[in-house]
Design a protein around this motif. Structure first.
Motif, short mmCIF file in Angstrom:
data_model
loop_
_atom_site.label_atom_id
_atom_site.label_comp_id
_atom_site.label_asym_id
_atom_site.label_seq_id
_atom_site.Cartn_x
_atom_site.Cartn_y
_atom_site.Cartn_z
N GLU A 11 0.82 -1.22 0.00
CA GLU A 11 0.00 0.00 0.00
C GLU A 11 0.86 1.27 0.00
OE1 GLU A 11 -2.05 0.82 3.92
OE2 GLU A 11 -1.18 -1.15 4.37
N TYR A 12 1.99 1.24 0.70
CA TYR A 12 2.86 2.41 0.75
C TYR A 12 3.66 2.57 -0.54
CZ TYR A 12 1.47 2.10 5.60
OH TYR A 12 0.72 2.01 6.74
N PHE A 13 4.10 1.44 -1.10
CA PHE A 13 4.80 1.49 -2.38
C PHE A 13 3.87 2.08 -3.45
CE2 PHE A 13 5.88 -0.17 -6.53
CZ PHE A 13 7.25 0.03 -6.60
N ASP A 14 2.63 1.58 -3.48
CA ASP A 14 1.65 2.05 -4.46
C ASP A 14 1.39 3.55 -4.31
OD1 ASP A 14 1.54 -0.58 -5.29
OD2 ASP A 14 -0.39 -0.99 -4.33
N GLU A 17 4.29 5.31 -5.85
CA GLU A 17 4.22 5.13 -7.31
C GLU A 17 3.18 6.06 -7.94
OE1 GLU A 17 4.72 1.24 -9.97
OE2 GLU A 17 2.86 1.23 -8.79
N SER A 18 2.06 6.26 -7.26
CA SER A 18 1.00 7.12 -7.80
C SER A 18 1.24 8.60 -7.51
CB SER A 18 -0.36 6.71 -7.22
OG SER A 18 -0.42 7.01 -5.85
N GLY A 19 2.20 8.90 -6.65
CA GLY A 19 2.51 10.29 -6.32
C GLY A 19 1.75 10.83 -5.12
N ILE A 20 0.94 10.00 -4.48
CA ILE A 20 0.18 10.42 -3.30
C ILE A 20 1.10 10.62 -2.10
CG2 ILE A 20 -1.57 9.68 -1.62
CD1 ILE A 20 -2.90 8.15 -3.94
N GLY A 50 11.21 -8.11 -2.76
CA GLY A 50 11.50 -8.61 -4.10
C GLY A 50 12.16 -7.55 -4.96
N THR A 51 12.47 -7.96 -6.19
CA THR A 51 13.13 -7.04 -7.12
C THR A 51 12.27 -6.73 -8.34
OG1 THR A 51 14.21 -8.90 -8.23
CG2 THR A 51 15.43 -7.82 -6.45
N LYS A 52 11.04 -7.24 -8.38
CA LYS A 52 10.19 -7.04 -9.56
C LYS A 52 9.65 -5.63 -9.66
CE LYS A 52 8.89 -11.80 -10.14
NZ LYS A 52 7.83 -12.78 -10.22
N ARG A 53 9.27 -5.03 -8.55
CA ARG A 53 8.70 -3.67 -8.58
C ARG A 53 9.56 -2.75 -7.73
NH1 ARG A 53 2.57 -3.36 -7.97
NH2 ARG A 53 2.99 -1.21 -8.50
N ARG A 54 10.22 -1.84 -8.41
CA ARG A 54 11.10 -0.89 -7.72
C ARG A 54 10.94 0.49 -8.31
NH1 ARG A 54 16.72 -3.60 -5.80
NH2 ARG A 54 15.73 -4.94 -4.28
N LEU A 55 11.16 1.48 -7.47
CA LEU A 55 11.20 2.88 -7.89
C LEU A 55 12.55 3.45 -7.49
CD1 LEU A 55 7.71 4.04 -6.53
CD2 LEU A 55 8.30 3.61 -8.92
N HIS A 56 13.05 4.37 -8.29
CA HIS A 56 14.33 5.00 -8.00
C HIS A 56 14.12 6.49 -7.75
CE1 HIS A 56 16.65 1.45 -9.25
NE2 HIS A 56 15.60 1.25 -10.03
N VAL A 91 10.86 10.83 -6.30
CA VAL A 91 10.88 9.66 -7.16
C VAL A 91 11.07 10.13 -8.60
CG1 VAL A 91 9.52 7.71 -8.00
CG2 VAL A 91 9.43 8.35 -5.59
N GLU A 92 11.89 9.41 -9.33
CA GLU A 92 12.15 9.77 -10.74
C GLU A 92 10.99 9.36 -11.63
OE1 GLU A 92 15.79 7.62 -11.40
OE2 GLU A 92 16.97 9.15 -10.39
#
Length: 92
Positions: A11-14, A17-20, A50-56, A91-92
């Motif tokens: 939930e926090y990653f999402d 990712e969405s910019g919230i 895991g390594t499948k979903r990452r943000l830099h 986040v880039e």
């Protein structure tokens, strides 16, 4: 300095990712402080371990604060002087 890796619940990653969300909160101490979370340090946010979903991105701001919520405080019931590391991430 090496890249700071922050595994997050879905939930926090999402939210990042969405910019919230743009700030991560951790227990202030030897691992999460001004030195380890210095502005400009590269960051990798991962969905779980895991390594499948990452943000830099990178640390854009850092501050130390008192416990921000009852839920955060409930995670550390034995800590008397609870401080929170507030890590703002661009986040880039």
């Amino acid at each position: 300095m090496t890249t700071l890796v922050l595994p997050l619940k879905g939930e926090y990653f999402d939210a990042f990712e969405s910019g919230i969300k743009n700030t991560e909160y951790r227990l202030y101490g030897p691992r999460w402080n001004e030195k380890t979370c210095r502005i400009g340090r590269r960051v990798v946010l991962s969905r779980g371990y895991g390594t499948k979903r990452r943000l830099h991105g990178e640390v854009s701001d850092f501050w130390k604060d008192t416990a921000i919520s009852a839920n955060f405080r409930a995670c550390y019931p034995k800590v008397k002087n609870l401080y929170v590391a507030c890590i703002q991430i661009a986040v880039e």
